[in-house]
Design a protein around this motif. Structure first.
Motif, PDB file in Angstrom:
ATOM      1  N   LEU A  32       0.978  -1.203   0.053  1.00 15.59           N
ATOM      2  CA  LEU A  32       0.074  -0.199   0.143  1.00 15.59           C
ATOM      3  C   LEU A  32       0.865   1.141  -0.117  1.00 15.59           C
ATOM      4  CD1 LEU A  32      -2.858   1.292   0.246  1.00 15.59           C
ATOM      5  CD2 LEU A  32      -2.630   0.937   2.715  1.00 15.59           C
ATOM      6  N   SER A  33       0.702   2.165  -0.948  1.00 14.37           N
ATOM      7  CA  SER A  33       1.490   3.617  -1.045  1.00 14.37           C
ATOM      8  C   SER A  33       0.426   4.448  -1.271  1.00 14.37           C
ATOM      9  CB  SER A  33       2.599   3.071  -2.175  1.00 14.37           C
ATOM     10  OG  SER A  33       2.039   2.769  -3.401  1.00 14.37           O
ATOM     11  N   PHE A  34       1.000   5.752  -1.090  1.00 19.39           N
ATOM     12  CA  PHE A  34       0.296   6.893  -1.193  1.00 19.39           C
ATOM     13  C   PHE A  34       1.157   8.053  -2.009  1.00 19.39           C
ATOM     14  CE2 PHE A  34      -1.396   4.662   2.418  1.00 19.39           C
ATOM     15  CZ  PHE A  34      -2.902   4.929   2.197  1.00 19.39           C
ATOM     16  N   GLY A  35       0.714   8.886  -2.790  1.00 15.34           N
ATOM     17  CA  GLY A  35       1.201   9.841  -3.449  1.00 15.34           C
ATOM     18  C   GLY A  35       0.442  11.008  -3.526  1.00 15.34           C
ATOM     19  N   GLY A  36       1.273  11.981  -3.919  1.00 13.54           N
ATOM     20  CA  GLY A  36       0.625  13.534  -4.143  1.00 13.54           C
ATOM     21  C   GLY A  36       1.310  14.375  -5.115  1.00 13.54           C
ATOM     22  N   GLY A  37       0.694  15.306  -5.535  1.00 10.46           N
ATOM     23  CA  GLY A  37       1.509  16.358  -6.523  1.00 10.46           C
ATOM     24  C   GLY A  37       0.844  17.473  -6.678  1.00 10.46           C
ATOM     25  N   VAL A  38       1.569  18.426  -7.220  1.00 11.84           N
ATOM     26  CA  VAL A  38       1.222  19.498  -7.846  1.00 11.84           C
ATOM     27  C   VAL A  38       1.498  19.738  -9.288  1.00 11.84           C
ATOM     28  CG1 VAL A  38       1.064  21.906  -7.608  1.00 11.84           C
ATOM     29  CG2 VAL A  38       0.961  20.740  -5.655  1.00 11.84           C
ATOM     30  N   GLN A  39       0.640  20.158 -10.010  1.00  9.94           N
ATOM     31  CA  GLN A  39       1.100  20.334 -11.432  1.00  9.94           C
ATOM     32  C   GLN A  39       0.880  21.881 -11.909  1.00  9.94           C
ATOM     33  OE1 GLN A  39      -1.539  17.297 -12.946  1.00  9.94           O
ATOM     34  NE2 GLN A  39       0.069  16.589 -14.231  1.00  9.94           N
ATOM     35  N   ASN A  40       1.719  22.133 -12.758  1.00 13.70           N
ATOM     36  CA  ASN A  40       1.555  23.452 -13.597  1.00 13.70           C
ATOM     37  C   ASN A  40       1.772  24.789 -12.689  1.00 13.70           C
ATOM     38  OD1 ASN A  40       0.810  22.169 -16.090  1.00 13.70           O
ATOM     39  ND2 ASN A  40      -1.206  22.173 -15.333  1.00 13.70           N
ATOM     40  N   LEU A  41       2.838  24.519 -11.842  1.00 14.68           N
ATOM     41  CA  LEU A  41       3.455  25.771 -11.014  1.00 14.68           C
ATOM     42  C   LEU A  41       4.315  26.510 -11.815  1.00 14.68           C
ATOM     43  CD1 LEU A  41       4.514  24.021  -7.561  1.00 14.68           C
ATOM     44  CD2 LEU A  41       2.664  25.475  -7.781  1.00 14.68           C
ATOM     45  N   GLY A  42       3.853  27.729 -12.218  1.00 12.05           N
ATOM     46  CA  GLY A  42       4.740  28.485 -13.079  1.00 12.05           C
ATOM     47  C   GLY A  42       4.118  29.680 -13.450  1.00 12.05           C
ATOM     48  N   ILE A  43       4.646  30.297 -14.621  1.00 10.65           N
ATOM     49  CA  ILE A  43       3.916  31.525 -15.289  1.00 10.65           C
ATOM     50  C   ILE A  43       3.496  31.225 -16.819  1.00 10.65           C
ATOM     51  CG2 ILE A  43       5.467  32.706 -13.611  1.00 10.65           C
ATOM     52  CD1 ILE A  43       7.481  33.144 -16.022  1.00 10.65           C
ATOM     53  N   ALA A  62      -3.786   6.690  -4.087  1.00  7.93           N
ATOM     54  CA  ALA A  62      -3.360   5.656  -3.294  1.00  7.93           C
ATOM     55  C   ALA A  62      -3.432   4.368  -4.129  1.00  7.93           C
ATOM     56  CB  ALA A  62      -4.324   5.127  -2.231  1.00  7.93           C
ATOM     57  N   GLY A  63      -2.458   3.386  -3.854  1.00  6.67           N
ATOM     58  CA  GLY A  63      -2.189   2.262  -4.650  1.00  6.67           C
ATOM     59  C   GLY A  63      -1.967   0.976  -4.164  1.00  6.67           C
ATOM     60  N   TYR A  64      -2.511  -0.130  -4.428  1.00  6.55           N
ATOM     61  CA  TYR A  64      -2.205  -1.328  -3.929  1.00  6.55           C
ATOM     62  C   TYR A  64      -1.605  -2.428  -4.809  1.00  6.55           C
ATOM     63  CZ  TYR A  64      -2.933  -5.695  -1.024  1.00  6.55           C
ATOM     64  OH  TYR A  64      -2.468  -6.848  -0.390  1.00  6.55           O
ATOM     65  N   THR A  65      -0.299  -2.773  -4.416  1.00  5.56           N
ATOM     66  CA  THR A  65       0.538  -3.627  -5.422  1.00  5.56           C
ATOM     67  C   THR A  65       0.390  -5.015  -4.628  1.00  5.56           C
ATOM     68  OG1 THR A  65       1.574  -1.990  -6.417  1.00  5.56           O
ATOM     69  CG2 THR A  65       2.361  -4.460  -6.743  1.00  5.56           C
ATOM     70  N   ARG A  66       0.082  -6.147  -5.507  1.00  7.59           N
ATOM     71  CA  ARG A  66       0.258  -7.409  -5.019  1.00  7.59           C
ATOM     72  C   ARG A  66       0.789  -8.485  -5.845  1.00  7.59           C
ATOM     73  NH1 ARG A  66      -4.045 -10.647  -1.384  1.00  7.59           N
ATOM     74  NH2 ARG A  66      -3.429 -12.759  -1.807  1.00  7.59           N
ATOM     75  N   ALA A  67       1.571  -9.361  -5.500  1.00  9.31           N
ATOM     76  CA  ALA A  67       2.032 -10.433  -6.181  1.00  9.31           C
ATOM     77  C   ALA A  67       1.006 -11.479  -6.904  1.00  9.31           C
ATOM     78  CB  ALA A  67       3.112 -11.280  -5.703  1.00  9.31           C
ATOM     79  N   LEU A  68       0.859 -11.718  -7.871  1.00  9.05           N
ATOM     80  CA  LEU A  68      -0.030 -12.641  -8.640  1.00  9.05           C
ATOM     81  C   LEU A  68       0.343 -13.995  -8.820  1.00  9.05           C
ATOM     82  CD1 LEU A  68      -1.661 -10.165 -10.900  1.00  9.05           C
ATOM     83  CD2 LEU A  68      -2.579 -10.623  -8.759  1.00  9.05           C
TER      84      LEU A  68
END
Length: 162
Positions: A32-43, A62-68
């Motif tokens: 289980l992992s989590f992420g975040g971000g901001v796009q288009n910071l600029g002029i 959020a994402g969940y990875t599992r071996a299959l």
């Protein structure tokens, strides 16, 4: 980092420069992992006597990875994007199936009026990750997204190929 230009009838043009920033956190729960971000910071440059703001977007997911079994793995993910200029949230869900550093992916954007479906491929070579995604459009131009990533340090995700 990205730079874009826009022209109208070869008479008026503008240039914009922006930066995207993001982060990722592996939770104590395996896979289980989590992420975040901001796009288009600029002029943005002046275009026909007015300066347009860039479409600022904030994302959390959020994402969940599992071996299959064997070298096969699966990842399911969800995220929400806050589109600041429109003051609305779009949700997305996706699935990625990986095998030995290669993957196929698909996703759906909820609430979007166009480019709702995403399909793509990914390749991981050591710590470098390359992805290509295609978003077919009904109203505007189709979208092609290319991603290049680098993973610092070691991770359990490398064992599953992604």
């Amino acid at each position: 980092a990205k730079v874009g230009t826009s022209n109208v009838a070869d008479a008026v043009s503008a240039v914009a420069a922006a930066l995207d920033l993001g982060g990722w956190w592996q939770s104590p729960v395996e896979g289980l992992s989590f992420g975040g971000g901001v796009q288009n910071l600029g002029i943005s440059g002046t275009f026909i006597k007015s300066r347009e703001s860039l479409p600022l977007i904030a994302s959390l997911g959020a994402g969940y990875t599992r071996a299959l079994g064997g070298d096969l793995s699966g990842t399911v993910g969800v995220d929400g994007n806050y589109l600041a200029p429109e003051e609305r949230v779009l949700g997305q869900a996706g699935l990625e199936i990986g095998w030995r550093g290669y993957s196929v992916l698909g996703g759906y954007r909820f609430g979007a009026k166009d480019a709702q479906i995403t399909v793509g491929i990914g390749v991981r070579m050591r710590s470098i990750d390359f992805t290509y995604a295609f978003l077919p459009s009904r109203f505007l131009n189709d979208v092609h997204r290319i991603g290049l990533g680098y993973q610092f340090g070691s991770s359990s995700n490398q064992k599953s190929g992604r």
